[in-house]
Design a protein around this motif. Structure first.
Motif, short mmCIF file in Angstrom:
data_model
loop_
_atom_site.label_atom_id
_atom_site.label_comp_id
_atom_site.label_asym_id
_atom_site.label_seq_id
_atom_site.Cartn_x
_atom_site.Cartn_y
_atom_site.Cartn_z
N UNK A 8 0.84 -1.18 0.00
CA UNK A 8 0.00 0.00 0.00
C UNK A 8 0.89 1.25 0.00
N UNK A 9 0.48 2.24 -0.80
CA UNK A 9 1.22 3.50 -0.81
C UNK A 9 0.94 4.27 0.48
N UNK A 10 1.98 4.90 0.99
CA UNK A 10 1.87 5.79 2.15
C UNK A 10 2.29 7.18 1.68
N UNK A 11 2.14 8.17 2.55
CA UNK A 11 2.51 9.53 2.16
C UNK A 11 3.97 9.64 1.75
N UNK A 12 4.83 8.83 2.35
CA UNK A 12 6.26 8.87 1.98
C UNK A 12 6.49 8.42 0.54
N UNK A 13 5.52 7.70 -0.05
CA UNK A 13 5.64 7.22 -1.43
C UNK A 13 5.14 8.24 -2.46
N UNK A 14 4.45 9.26 -1.99
CA UNK A 14 3.90 10.27 -2.90
C UNK A 14 5.00 11.25 -3.29
N UNK A 15 5.23 11.38 -4.59
CA UNK A 15 6.23 12.29 -5.12
C UNK A 15 5.73 13.72 -4.90
N UNK A 16 6.65 14.58 -4.45
CA UNK A 16 6.28 15.96 -4.14
C UNK A 16 6.66 16.93 -5.26
N UNK A 17 5.95 18.05 -5.26
CA UNK A 17 6.17 19.12 -6.22
C UNK A 17 7.67 19.43 -6.28
N UNK A 18 8.18 19.56 -7.49
CA UNK A 18 9.61 19.80 -7.68
C UNK A 18 10.29 18.58 -8.29
N UNK A 69 -3.94 -1.46 -8.82
CA UNK A 69 -4.56 -1.87 -7.54
C UNK A 69 -4.10 -0.98 -6.40
N UNK A 70 -2.80 -0.69 -6.37
CA UNK A 70 -2.25 0.13 -5.28
C UNK A 70 -2.74 1.58 -5.34
N UNK A 71 -2.90 2.11 -6.54
CA UNK A 71 -3.42 3.47 -6.68
C UNK A 71 -4.83 3.56 -6.12
N UNK A 72 -5.68 2.58 -6.46
CA UNK A 72 -7.05 2.59 -5.96
C UNK A 72 -7.09 2.31 -4.46
N UNK A 73 -6.24 1.41 -4.00
CA UNK A 73 -6.22 1.09 -2.57
C UNK A 73 -5.91 2.33 -1.74
N UNK A 74 -4.99 3.16 -2.21
CA UNK A 74 -4.68 4.39 -1.48
C UNK A 74 -5.95 5.21 -1.27
N UNK A 75 -6.73 5.39 -2.34
CA UNK A 75 -7.93 6.23 -2.25
C UNK A 75 -8.96 5.62 -1.31
N UNK A 79 2.42 10.51 -9.64
CA UNK A 79 2.50 10.95 -8.25
C UNK A 79 3.17 9.92 -7.35
N UNK A 80 3.36 8.72 -7.88
CA UNK A 80 4.13 7.71 -7.13
C UNK A 80 5.39 7.35 -7.90
N UNK A 81 5.80 8.28 -8.78
CA UNK A 81 7.08 8.14 -9.47
C UNK A 81 7.07 7.29 -10.73
N UNK A 82 5.88 6.94 -11.23
CA UNK A 82 5.78 6.09 -12.42
C UNK A 82 5.16 6.91 -13.56
N UNK A 83 5.93 7.17 -14.60
CA UNK A 83 5.46 8.01 -15.69
C UNK A 83 4.66 7.20 -16.71
N UNK A 84 3.47 6.78 -16.29
CA UNK A 84 2.56 6.01 -17.15
C UNK A 84 1.18 6.64 -17.12
N UNK A 85 0.43 6.47 -18.21
CA UNK A 85 -0.91 7.04 -18.37
C UNK A 85 -1.94 6.24 -17.58
N UNK A 102 -4.38 6.50 -13.76
CA UNK A 102 -4.77 7.22 -12.55
C UNK A 102 -5.99 6.54 -11.95
N UNK A 103 -6.07 6.55 -10.64
CA UNK A 103 -7.27 6.05 -9.97
C UNK A 103 -8.12 7.25 -9.57
N UNK A 104 -9.44 7.06 -9.67
CA UNK A 104 -10.39 8.11 -9.30
C UNK A 104 -11.48 7.45 -8.46
#
Length: 186
Positions: free
Chosen positions: A1-11, A35-41, A65-71, A73-75
Motif C-alpha cells: 500500500x502506498x503511504x505519504x512517503x511514497x507520494x512524489x512531491x512538487x519539484x 490496484x495500489x493506486x485505488x487502494x490508497x484512495x 504521483x508515485x514516481x511512475x510516468x505512465x498514463x 490514474x485512480x479516481x
C-alpha cells in the motif's frame, strides 16, 4: 500500500513529464500499480484508516504521483450518502478527453493535491462537463460523460499525465477572478 512517503512531491521532475501510454494486456507490475493506486484512495477515505496510516485523503491519484510516468490514474469520487455507490470509481488508463463544455467550472475552495504540500489559493477553471474515453484494467474501453465535481477530478488527474499541476491554471494576476459564466461547485 502506498503511504505519504511514497507520494512524489512538487519539484520532482516526474510530475512535469508527459506520461507514457500503457499497453495491454497489463503486465503484473502495471496491474499491481493500478490496484495500489485505488487502494490508497479507498483507505484514505476511511477516517479511521486514514488516521492510522497518517494519510491525506484523496479522490484521485495518478501514477506520476508515485514516481511512475505512465498514463494511469485512480479516481474515487464518493457518494453523498454513505450507503450509495460512489459517483465515479475506476482506474482510468490512457485517458483522453474527447469533448468538453465551453462552460467553465471551479471548486469554490480551490483545488489541492497530494503532491503539493502548500496551500495555493485561487480558482482553477476547468470544463464543467467532459466526455472521457479510457481503458480499464482489463483493457475494456469506456466512453462516459461527467459533469461538475467528477469532471474536475478527472481533469486534475489527467493533467498529471501531461506534466501539469492544478496551480498552473490559476490566474497569476487575479487568483480569484470570476468571469460570471462559470459554475462554482461546493
Amino acid at each position: 500500500m502506498f503511504l505519504m512517503k511514497d507520494i512524489v512531491r512538487d519539484g520532482d521532475p516526474v510530475l512535469r513529464q508527459q506520461a507514457q501510454q500503457v499497453s495491454f494486456p497489463l503486465s503484473d507490475e502495471d496491474r499491481k500499480l493500478a490496484d495500489d493506486l485505488m487502494e490508497y484512495l479507498i483507505v484514505s477515505q476511511d477516517p479511521e484508516l486514514c488516521k492510522k496510516y497518517q494519510l491525506r485523503a484523496g479522490v484521485g491519484l495518478a501514477a506520476p504521483q508515485v514516481g511512475v510516468s505512465k498514463m494511469m490514474a485512480s479516481v474515487l469520487v464518493p457518494a453523498e450518502n454513505e450507503d450509495d455507490k460512489p459517483v465515479f470509481k475506476d482506474v482510468i488508463i490512457n485517458p483522453v478527453i474527447v469533448s468538453s463544455s465551453v462552460q467553465r467550472g471551479a471548486l469554490t475552495e480551490g483545488e489541492g493535491c497530494l503532491s503539493v504540500d502548500k496551500d495555493v489559493p485561487g480558482y482553477v477553471p476547468r470544463a464543467a462537463r467532459i466526455t472521457l474515453k479510457y481503458q480499464d484494467v482489463d483493457g475494456n474501453e469506456h466512453k462516459i460523460r461527467l459533469k461538475n465535481y467528477p469532471a474536475i477530478v478527472c481533469q486534475h488527474e489527467i493533467d498529471h499525465l501531461h506534466g501539469s499541476l492544478f496551480y498552473d491554471h490559476i490566474n497569476k494576476e487575479d487568483p480569484f477572478h470570476r468571469t460570471g459564466d462559470e459554475i462554482f461547485i461546493y
